[in-house]
Design a protein around this motif. Sequence first.
Motif, PDB file in Angstrom:
ATOM      1  N   ILE A 160      95.487  91.998  32.548  1.00 40.29           N
ATOM      2  CA  ILE A 160      95.161  92.054  33.970  1.00 40.29           C
ATOM      3  C   ILE A 160      93.926  91.179  34.229  1.00 40.29           C
ATOM      4  O   ILE A 160      93.055  91.059  33.365  1.00 40.29           O
ATOM      5  N   SER A 161      93.870  90.553  35.397  1.00 35.59           N
ATOM      6  CA  SER A 161      92.831  89.562  35.677  1.00 35.59           C
ATOM      7  C   SER A 161      91.465  90.141  35.994  1.00 35.59           C
ATOM      8  O   SER A 161      90.449  89.495  35.775  1.00 35.59           O
ATOM      9  N   MET A 162      91.404  91.354  36.513  1.00 36.38           N
ATOM     10  CA  MET A 162      90.132  91.928  36.966  1.00 36.38           C
ATOM     11  C   MET A 162      90.199  93.440  36.844  1.00 36.38           C
ATOM     12  O   MET A 162      91.259  94.032  37.044  1.00 36.38           O
ATOM     13  N   ALA A 163      89.067  94.078  36.580  1.00 34.77           N
ATOM     14  CA  ALA A 163      89.020  95.537  36.429  1.00 34.77           C
ATOM     15  C   ALA A 163      88.884  96.255  37.765  1.00 34.77           C
ATOM     16  O   ALA A 163      89.159  97.448  37.848  1.00 34.77           O
ATOM     17  N   LYS A 164      88.470  95.563  38.812  1.00 39.61           N
ATOM     18  CA  LYS A 164      88.289  96.188  40.127  1.00 39.61           C
ATOM     19  C   LYS A 164      89.616  96.156  40.879  1.00 39.61           C
ATOM     20  O   LYS A 164      90.008  95.139  41.443  1.00 39.61           O
ATOM     21  N   ILE A 165      90.304  97.306  40.901  1.00 43.12           N
ATOM     22  CA  ILE A 165      91.648  97.403  41.477  1.00 43.12           C
ATOM     23  C   ILE A 165      91.552  97.893  42.920  1.00 43.12           C
ATOM     24  O   ILE A 165      90.866  98.873  43.206  1.00 43.12           O
ATOM     25  N   THR A 166      92.261  97.214  43.832  1.00 41.52           N
ATOM     26  CA  THR A 166      92.204  97.563  45.253  1.00 41.52           C
ATOM     27  C   THR A 166      93.493  98.186  45.784  1.00 41.52           C
ATOM     28  O   THR A 166      93.451  99.009  46.693  1.00 41.52           O
ATOM     29  N   CYS A 167      94.659  97.773  45.264  1.00 44.39           N
ATOM     30  CA  CYS A 167      95.928  98.277  45.787  1.00 44.39           C
ATOM     31  C   CYS A 167      97.041  98.070  44.764  1.00 44.39           C
ATOM     32  O   CYS A 167      96.948  97.213  43.901  1.00 44.39           O
ATOM     33  N   ILE A 168      98.093  98.899  44.910  1.00 40.86           N
ATOM     34  CA  ILE A 168      99.218  98.871  43.974  1.00 40.86           C
ATOM     35  C   ILE A 168     100.512  99.024  44.763  1.00 40.86           C
ATOM     36  O   ILE A 168     100.580  99.812  45.707  1.00 40.86           O
ATOM     37  N   GLU A 169     101.546  98.279  44.376  1.00 38.97           N
ATOM     38  CA  GLU A 169     102.869  98.357  45.022  1.00 38.97           C
ATOM     39  C   GLU A 169     103.923  98.113  43.952  1.00 38.97           C
ATOM     40  O   GLU A 169     103.654  97.489  42.928  1.00 38.97           O
ATOM     41  N   GLU A 170     105.133  98.607  44.184  1.00 36.40           N
ATOM     42  CA  GLU A 170     106.250  98.408  43.257  1.00 36.40           C
ATOM     43  C   GLU A 170     107.348  97.639  43.975  1.00 36.40           C
ATOM     44  O   GLU A 170     107.628  97.891  45.145  1.00 36.40           O
ATOM     45  N   LYS A 191      89.826  93.010  43.341  1.00 40.43           N
ATOM     46  CA  LYS A 191      88.678  92.566  44.124  1.00 40.43           C
ATOM     47  C   LYS A 191      88.023  91.398  43.385  1.00 40.43           C
ATOM     48  O   LYS A 191      87.066  91.564  42.649  1.00 40.43           O
ATOM     49  N   GLY A 192      88.632  90.211  43.545  1.00 36.69           N
ATOM     50  CA  GLY A 192      88.077  89.012  42.927  1.00 36.69           C
ATOM     51  C   GLY A 192      88.959  88.384  41.871  1.00 36.69           C
ATOM     52  O   GLY A 192      88.680  87.273  41.420  1.00 36.69           O
ATOM     53  N   GLY A 193      90.035  89.052  41.473  1.00 38.53           N
ATOM     54  CA  GLY A 193      90.919  88.514  40.438  1.00 38.53           C
ATOM     55  C   GLY A 193      92.314  88.197  40.941  1.00 38.53           C
ATOM     56  O   GLY A 193      93.232  87.998  40.149  1.00 38.53           O
TER      57      GLY A 193
END
Length: 184
Positions: free
Chosen positions: A92-102, A113-115
């Motif tokens: 995964i590109s960044m550890a700061k996760i903002t949203c998830i969808e399938e 947030k930034g990745g």
Amino acid sequence: MIDFSVYYRIKPLYLFLLIAFLLNHLQAGCQDPFHIKFENISVRDGLSQNTPNCIFQDSRGFLWIGTEDGLNKYNGYGFEVFKPDVNDPASISMAKITCIEEDDDGNLWIGTKGGGLNKYNRNTDIFQQFRADAIDTASILGDIVTCIKNMSDRKLWVGTNKGLGILNHKTGRFEKPLLHQNKP
């Protein structure tokens, strides 16, 4: 003749008893009538951080929790945590996760947030990263992803800090949405 003075003295007592009776039964009825149990899950249980930014339940029943310090997959018993690894381009590109969808194929799309945007293929356990590129006009517009929505036409709408883009699942390329204007 009826003496109503006694009635008016007894009436408050009956009213008090009625209210006490109702409150007692309402309280008894609210004491877990369906045996619902809540548990507090924290870093002691394996969560990467105690403040979730987003929570998503996928089609397989897993809970995905995005925090400021990683993507967490919860199976009801324990966590699997996904964090970026600079030596692994399939992480995964960044550890700061903002949203998830399938999406319809069962892939997870994770905004950061930034990745940028990440596609997680659960069959291969690989993340594909979509990052903003000023030279490539068909790339994601910004690396801060604020929202994701999978549409029935196999397109993913992605909101970023730089605007809205539509990812075509087939091509892996972004396009700008066409806004229809009503003309007089």
